[in-house]
Design a protein around this motif. Sequence first.
Motif, PDB file in Angstrom:
ATOM      1  N   VAL A   1       0.811  -1.221   0.000  1.00 33.39           N
ATOM      2  CA  VAL A   1       0.000   0.000   0.000  1.00 33.39           C
ATOM      3  C   VAL A   1       0.843   1.269   0.000  1.00 33.39           C
ATOM      4  CG1 VAL A   1      -2.012  -1.110   1.025  1.00 33.39           C
ATOM      5  CG2 VAL A   1      -0.321  -0.049   2.509  1.00 33.39           C
TER       6      VAL A   1
ATOM      7  N   LYS B   1       0.728  -0.687  -7.820  1.00 29.91           N
ATOM      8  CA  LYS B   1      -0.380   0.261  -7.660  1.00 29.91           C
ATOM      9  C   LYS B   1      -0.658   0.610  -6.181  1.00 29.91           C
ATOM     10  CE  LYS B   1      -2.446  -1.156 -12.014  1.00 29.91           C
ATOM     11  NZ  LYS B   1      -1.140  -1.449 -12.544  1.00 29.91           N
ATOM     12  N   PRO B   2       0.392   1.011  -5.458  1.00 37.98           N
ATOM     13  CA  PRO B   2       0.187   1.370  -4.047  1.00 37.98           C
ATOM     14  C   PRO B   2      -0.594   2.677  -3.933  1.00 37.98           C
ATOM     15  CG  PRO B   2       2.388   1.972  -4.732  1.00 37.98           C
ATOM     16  CD  PRO B   2       1.764   1.231  -5.888  1.00 37.98           C
ATOM     17  N   ALA B   3      -1.260   2.844  -2.816  1.00 38.47           N
ATOM     18  CA  ALA B   3      -1.999   4.085  -2.567  1.00 38.47           C
ATOM     19  C   ALA B   3      -1.053   5.246  -2.306  1.00 38.47           C
ATOM     20  CB  ALA B   3      -2.937   3.886  -1.374  1.00 38.47           C
ATOM     21  N   TYR B   4       0.179   4.953  -1.897  1.00 36.67           N
ATOM     22  CA  TYR B   4       1.129   6.004  -1.528  1.00 36.67           C
ATOM     23  C   TYR B   4       2.500   5.701  -2.124  1.00 36.67           C
ATOM     24  CZ  TYR B   4       3.589   9.431   1.297  1.00 36.67           C
ATOM     25  OH  TYR B   4       4.328  10.510   1.707  1.00 36.67           O
TER      26      TYR B   4
ATOM     27  N   ARG C   1       0.411   5.261   7.711  1.00 45.02           N
ATOM     28  CA  ARG C   1      -0.899   5.233   7.040  1.00 45.02           C
ATOM     29  C   ARG C   1      -1.831   4.248   7.753  1.00 45.02           C
ATOM     30  NH1 ARG C   1      -1.920   6.908   2.080  1.00 45.02           N
ATOM     31  NH2 ARG C   1      -3.244   5.095   1.739  1.00 45.02           N
TER      32      ARG C   1
ATOM     33  N   ASP D   1      -3.926   2.209   6.495  1.00 41.61           N
ATOM     34  CA  ASP D   1      -4.077   0.940   5.782  1.00 41.61           C
ATOM     35  C   ASP D   1      -2.815   0.081   5.836  1.00 41.61           C
ATOM     36  OD1 ASP D   1      -2.736   2.772   4.188  1.00 41.61           O
ATOM     37  OD2 ASP D   1      -3.809   2.273   2.345  1.00 41.61           O
TER      38      ASP D   1
END
Length: 161
Positions: A32, A51-54, A85, A87
Amino acid sequence: MSIGVAVLGSTGSIGRSTLQVLARQRERFRVVAITGHSNMELLAQQAAEWKPAYVGLVNGGRGEKGEVRDGARRGTDCLVEAATRPDVQIVVNGIVGAAGLEATLAALRAGKRVALANKETLVMAGELVTAAARQGGGPSTPSTARCCSAWPAAGRPNWRG
C-alpha cells in the motif's frame, strides 16, 4: 482480507528483495506504500506494478518538500507518512543507517509491526525503539541475522514481541 505493507526503501536491495517475496504472496499481502531515495525511474516501475496508494521519493531533486510530482510525494516526510498510514499493518524498513529512525519510531508508536533490515537503528536508539514499541503496543521484528544479533543490545533478548 490481505495485510497492508509499507516498504521503505523499495528501490534498494532490501526493498527489491521484499517486493520479490511479496509477489509470491499477493493473496496474503498488498503493498500500500513504497518509498525510494532518488531512483524515480525504478520507483515509477514499482508503482505501476504494485499500484500502491502512496508513493514517496525522499530525494526528489528540485521538488519542494511535500510536493507531489510524477505521482510521488517528495521529501523526507514521505517516510513517516508511508509508515503511519491507516491501511498499513506492517512496515518493512530497508533504509540504511539513521535515515529510517524517525519513520521506525513513528510506525511503532502507531502500533505497526516493523520489520527492521538494519542494525544501526537498534544500536544507536535501542531504548527509543523499545519504548516506542511499548507505547504503540506493536512489536518490532528484526528481519536479518545482523539485526537479530543486535536485538539483545536493545534490551530485547526475546525479539519475538
